[in-house]
Design an enzyme around this catalytic site. Structure first.
Site, PDB file in Angstrom:
ATOM      1  CB  SER A 177       7.108   1.065  11.399  1.00 12.64           C
ATOM      2  OG  SER A 177       6.657   0.192  12.627  1.00 12.64           O
ATOM      3  CD  GLU A 211       5.184   7.264   7.071  1.00 12.00           C
ATOM      4  OE1 GLU A 211       3.847   7.444   7.508  1.00 12.00           O
ATOM      5  OE2 GLU A 211       5.768   6.435   8.004  1.00 12.00           O
ATOM      6  CG  ASN A 257       2.465   1.629   9.694  1.00 11.77           C
ATOM      7  OD1 ASN A 257       1.949   0.995   8.740  1.00 11.77           O
ATOM      8  ND2 ASN A 257       3.473   1.395  10.123  1.00 11.77           N
ATOM      9  CG  HIS A 307       8.477   3.842   8.485  1.00  8.63           C
ATOM     10  ND1 HIS A 307       7.217   4.059   8.327  1.00  8.63           N
ATOM     11  CD2 HIS A 307       8.819   2.709   8.416  1.00  8.63           C
ATOM     12  CE1 HIS A 307       6.490   2.921   8.287  1.00  8.63           C
ATOM     13  NE2 HIS A 307       7.621   2.024   8.180  1.00  8.63           N
TER      14      HIS A 307
END
Length: 547
Positions: A447, A480, A518, A468
């Site tokens: 991540s 991703e 994130n 991801h």
């Protein structure tokens, strides 16, 4: 023929939907029927939509059909497509609220001819029917649907609008406020969930369902029987008392808990559902007109439309993705790890790719626990009717588990979903690389750790790529894709191709800490904690992003 009664703006780039009228003489009818087919001249990859020129064409077709001696009038679409609603590409071109109001009024004026026709009107829903397409069908007196039809619904709330061509008024009075609230608000806010042909039949939106192979013929025969009085269509009595109000009140509470004030369209749609209990159709239509015109000018719609177009563009060809022709075919997948995320990933690959998937973990007990989780999820899919008994059995046979990484020897792709620690992931890939073939892709589900750092320990760093996935894997649409400077074109092309097969929206990310999502989340939370540090009460900061 009469002229279209609403003055509409012109859109030079409109893909014009034609409305072709043909007359048929079904056996037993004792006369003719008018069948109107909507078609824009393209195959099913470019769905029909309703812009100003298309509206005028349908108006002319209704002039011809309703002025004839036809005993009934039916509307259908080109193969696999009924009508995908208003032309979404023209919406950013609306220059004023007045133009938006005119478009809303035009839809009502046009469709009302089907509702008020002196002869029975039918919608033969042979495929995709979204938004204004579904509302066209709702204005008809009767509806049939193809059993194989997909992409059906009223998705307007998902892009900041409301069903503005009669949907908010007709649907609750047809199937009840609770089911209507789910179709109009619940489904759009649940990853824009679509309905299928059998769903329309179950809900009572469609009066009859036929197989695709002879759908039009069966629909014409059924309509003939209805017109002749041989088939009586019964519809449920809708309670317009306190229960309706209770449903709307409950829906308001659920919507507020789910999205707070982030979607004015959802609350406006609930207002219209509440209005449909007591208002005349004309009053409800006027309220829809005003609501649609307001929402089309709102910033929420403009940002939603931008996001919608961006996702649709990425779905066709993600930015930075190599040619799909470079992608390798995937015949078997390995998943390193058997925890929650690994189990979700394993099931997703089995469901979407329908290839063998093998999981491993540190010991047989952990591996078996992961396999039991996957089997439990398959049991849930079967119990909910989302997988047939045969499909569920096939999925169970596709997923296996082991403590021996030697099972990866014939895999085409191995993805790790282990503890988020760089040294752990490097050790995993070092072990896996000794087992897999030279052609096998290596994928990390990290991540936010450096994919480049993981690749640095590999003998062949060019075959490592990041993919991801987000939790819950089955629900979250985004993945991703992270390439390093070493990742080759074939590996990257395969990652994007696999993402598409998994029905995910892939977005490329640079190999930077936390990637995109994130990274943004971290910045957002930093603003919140910073506000607390500067004196904002924790209770205020805790709900600030809800409003």
């Amino acid at each position: 023929m009469s002229s279209f009664p609403v003055d509409l703006p012109e859109f030079p780039d409109e893909v014009v939907t034609e409305a072709y009228v043909r007359f048929v003489e079904p056996p037993g009818l004792g006369g003719r029927a008018a069948l109107i087919t909507l078609d824009n001249g393209y195959d099913h990859t470019k769905p029909t939509s309703m812009g100003p020129a298309g509206m005028r064409n349908l108006w002319a077709a209704l002039d011809e059909a309703l002025a004839s001696d036809a005993k009934f009038v039916a509307v259908t679409g080109k193969p696999f497509i009924f009508l995908a609603g208003a032309d979404i590409k023209m919406m950013p071109l609306l220059e004023s609220r007045e133009q938006g109001l005119a478009m809303a009024q035009a839809g009502h004026v046009l469709y009302k001819r089907l509702k008020d026709a002196s002869v029975p009107t039918f919608a033969f829903i042979n495929g995709t029917a979204l938004g204004g397409g579904m509302e066209l069908a709702l204005h008809c007196h009767y509806r049939t649907v193809s059993a194989s039809a997909v992409a059906l619904g009223l998705p307007e709330v998902s892009i900041g609008l409301i069903p503005g061509w009669g949907g908010s008024q007709i649907l609750p009075n047809l199937i009840g406020p609770e089911a209507a609230a789910q179709v109009i608000i619940g489904n759009p806010l649940n990853q824009n969930k679509m309905l299928r042909g059998p769903d329309l039949t179950k809900l009572g939106i469609a009066d009859a369902q036929f197989e695709a192979a002879d759908f039009i013929e069966e629909s014409v025969a059924w309509a003939t029987a209805v017109v002749n009085g041989e088939i009586a269509v019964e519809r449920p009595e809708i309670d317009r008392g306190e229960s309706w109000q209770a449903v709307v009140a409950g829906a308001r509470k659920l919507v507020d808990e789910k999205i707070h004030n982030a979607s004015p369209a959802a609350m406006k749609a609930l207002d219209l559902l509440e209005l449909a209990r007591t208002a005349s159709f004309e009053e409800g239509s006027l309220a829809e007109d005003e609501a649609l015109a307001d929402l089309e000018m709102a910033p929420e719609f403009k940002t939603s439309l931008y996001a919608f177009n961006l996702v649709r563009q990425l779905g066709k060809r993600p930015e930075g993705a190599p040619s799909p022709g470079l992608a390798k075919e995937i015949g078997k997948v390995g998943v390193v790890g058997a925890g929650l995320m690994a189990g979700q990933i394993a099931l997703m690959f089995a469901r979407r790719l329908e290839v063998p998937v093998v999981m491993t973990d540190l010991d047989a007990e952990r591996a078996e626990r992961g396999l039991e989780y996957v089997r439990g999820e398959i049991d849930k899919l079967e119990a909910k009717g989302r997988a047939s008994r045969l499909k569920a059995a096939k999925l169970r046979s596709l997923v296996s588990a082991s403590a021996d990484k030697g099972v990866y020897a014939d895999c085409d792709l191995v993805i790790e979903a282990v503890f988020e620690e760089l040294k752990v992931k490097q050790a995993v890939f070092a072990e896996v690389e000794q087992v897999v073939s030279e052609e096998c892709l290596l994928v990390t589900n990290t991540s936010g750790l450096s994919v480049t750092a993981m690749a640095s320990k590999l003998a062949r760093p060019e075959r490592l790529v990041g993919m991801h996935f987000f939790n819950p894997v089955a629900v979250m649409p985004l993945v991703e894709v992270i390439a390093t400077s070493s990742t080759d074109e074939e590996t990257l092309a395969t990652a994007y191709a696999v993402a598409k097969q998994l029905k995910k929206t892939a977005v490329g990310s640079a190999d930077r800490p936390a990637f995109i999502v994130n990274r943004l989340l971290g910045r957002m939370l930093a603003e919140v904690t910073g506000a607390v540090d500067e004196g904002t009460p924790v209770e205020v900061a805790d709900v600030a992003l809800d409003r």
